[in-house]
Design a protein around this motif. Structure first.
Motif, PDB file in Angstrom:
ATOM      1  N   LEU A   5       0.808  -1.218   0.000  1.00 20.22           N
ATOM      2  CA  LEU A   5       0.000   0.000   0.000  1.00 20.22           C
ATOM      3  C   LEU A   5       0.845   1.274   0.000  1.00 20.22           C
ATOM      4  O   LEU A   5       0.312   2.353  -0.236  1.00 20.22           O
ATOM      5  CB  LEU A   5      -0.947   0.003   1.199  1.00 20.22           C
ATOM      6  N   ARG A   6       2.122   1.158   0.234  1.00 19.55           N
ATOM      7  CA  ARG A   6       2.993   2.340   0.146  1.00 19.55           C
ATOM      8  C   ARG A   6       3.311   2.623  -1.323  1.00 19.55           C
ATOM      9  O   ARG A   6       3.251   3.750  -1.771  1.00 19.55           O
ATOM     10  CB  ARG A   6       4.281   2.116   0.932  1.00 19.55           C
ATOM     11  N   ARG A   7       3.652   1.577  -2.046  1.00 25.86           N
ATOM     12  CA  ARG A   7       3.973   1.714  -3.471  1.00 25.86           C
ATOM     13  C   ARG A   7       2.713   1.860  -4.313  1.00 25.86           C
ATOM     14  O   ARG A   7       2.712   2.525  -5.346  1.00 25.86           O
ATOM     15  CB  ARG A   7       4.779   0.492  -3.927  1.00 25.86           C
ATOM     16  N   ASP A   8       1.619   1.241  -3.857  1.00 24.20           N
ATOM     17  CA  ASP A   8       0.381   1.208  -4.629  1.00 24.20           C
ATOM     18  C   ASP A   8      -0.812   1.485  -3.710  1.00 24.20           C
ATOM     19  O   ASP A   8      -1.597   0.577  -3.412  1.00 24.20           O
ATOM     20  CB  ASP A   8       0.249  -0.169  -5.302  1.00 24.20           C
ATOM     21  N   PRO A   9      -0.963   2.733  -3.231  1.00 26.22           N
ATOM     22  CA  PRO A   9      -2.068   3.029  -2.313  1.00 26.22           C
ATOM     23  C   PRO A   9      -3.429   2.901  -3.002  1.00 26.22           C
ATOM     24  O   PRO A   9      -3.562   3.162  -4.191  1.00 26.22           O
ATOM     25  CB  PRO A   9      -1.805   4.471  -1.881  1.00 26.22           C
ATOM     26  N   ALA A  10      -4.401   2.480  -2.227  1.00 20.95           N
ATOM     27  CA  ALA A  10      -5.766   2.376  -2.758  1.00 20.95           C
ATOM     28  C   ALA A  10      -6.368   3.772  -2.880  1.00 20.95           C
ATOM     29  O   ALA A  10      -6.116   4.635  -2.048  1.00 20.95           O
ATOM     30  CB  ALA A  10      -6.620   1.511  -1.840  1.00 20.95           C
ATOM     31  N   PRO A  11      -7.176   4.010  -3.904  1.00 23.14           N
ATOM     32  CA  PRO A  11      -7.811   5.323  -4.076  1.00 23.14           C
ATOM     33  C   PRO A  11      -8.783   5.652  -2.937  1.00 23.14           C
ATOM     34  O   PRO A  11      -9.477   4.772  -2.432  1.00 23.14           O
ATOM     35  CB  PRO A  11      -8.580   5.186  -5.393  1.00 23.14           C
ATOM     36  N   ASP A  12      -8.839   6.924  -2.553  1.00 18.95           N
ATOM     37  CA  ASP A  12      -9.785   7.368  -1.523  1.00 18.95           C
ATOM     38  C   ASP A  12     -11.228   7.052  -1.901  1.00 18.95           C
ATOM     39  O   ASP A  12     -12.060   6.785  -1.034  1.00 18.95           O
ATOM     40  CB  ASP A  12      -9.665   8.877  -1.296  1.00 18.95           C
ATOM     41  N   ALA A  13     -11.537   7.077  -3.198  1.00 19.03           N
ATOM     42  CA  ALA A  13     -12.909   6.814  -3.655  1.00 19.03           C
ATOM     43  C   ALA A  13     -13.385   5.419  -3.247  1.00 19.03           C
ATOM     44  O   ALA A  13     -14.592   5.185  -3.137  1.00 19.03           O
ATOM     45  CB  ALA A  13     -13.005   6.983  -5.167  1.00 19.03           C
ATOM     46  N   TRP A  14     -12.459   4.502  -3.008  1.00 20.21           N
ATOM     47  CA  TRP A  14     -12.832   3.151  -2.609  1.00 20.21           C
ATOM     48  C   TRP A  14     -13.378   3.092  -1.181  1.00 20.21           C
ATOM     49  O   TRP A  14     -13.913   2.062  -0.770  1.00 20.21           O
ATOM     50  CB  TRP A  14     -11.662   2.197  -2.757  1.00 20.21           C
TER      51      TRP A  14
END
Length: 169
Positions: A5-14
């Motif tokens: 999740l540091r390299r590929d954080p989930a979008p806030d919209a999720w």
């Protein structure tokens, strides 16, 4: 499998994913007995992750919700609530010992009742966005090789880190 999740954080919209009509997501704040029927229905006989039945599901869910099995339940966990108020699905994320990818935050359960299609992806997205918001470095999970959900996990940035085999004698 793990998602960094540091390299590929989930979008806030999720955090507020689209849901089937009438369903809503809530914190995972109900007792295991409320989740057991949907969990047992999600893993019927013939499913690679089938258990013995609702009673065994309830015992395992209680151990996960209480933190006794893997560690404390994290706030990024969620329940999917049907229009009638029943639990139709859940994503449970526990803070297990160790560091990712083999420890740390762990999706211990992700299920939906078969009569409630379209809830699995929103539950997964909500958990990933909540974990990102909460500053978690990664989230791991274990999935049976023949479970069709593996495809969804890969589509959401999870990568394989290990494969194991269990043999019952």
């Amino acid at each position: 499998m793990t998602r960094d999740l540091r390299r590929d954080p989930a979008p806030d919209a999720w955090l507020a994913p689209a849901l089937p009509a009438g369903f809503r997501l809530t914190p995972a704040d109900r007792p295991a007995v409320d989740l057991a029927a949907a969990s047992a229905a999600a893993y019927p006989p013939g499913h690679p992750d089938h258990q013995a039945g609702p009673e065994q599901e309830e015992r395992e869910l209680d151990a996960l919700l209480s933190g006794r099995l893997l560690g404390p339940l994290l706030p990024c966990s969620a329940l999917a609530i049907a229009p009638d108020g029943a639990v139709a699905g859940a994503v449970l994320v526990n803070a297990s010992d160790g560091e990712p990818p083999f420890g740390g935050p762990w999706i211990s359960q992700l299920f939906r009742h078969p009569d409630a299609p379209g809830l699995g992806v929103p539950l997964l997205r909500r958990a990933l966005a909540g974990a990102t918001r909460d500053g978690l470095a990664a989230v791991g999970l274990a999935v049976t090789h023949t479970n069709p959900a593996r495809v969804r996990y890969a589509e959401h940035g999870f990568t394989e880190v290990m494969e194991s085999l269990s043999v019952d004698l």
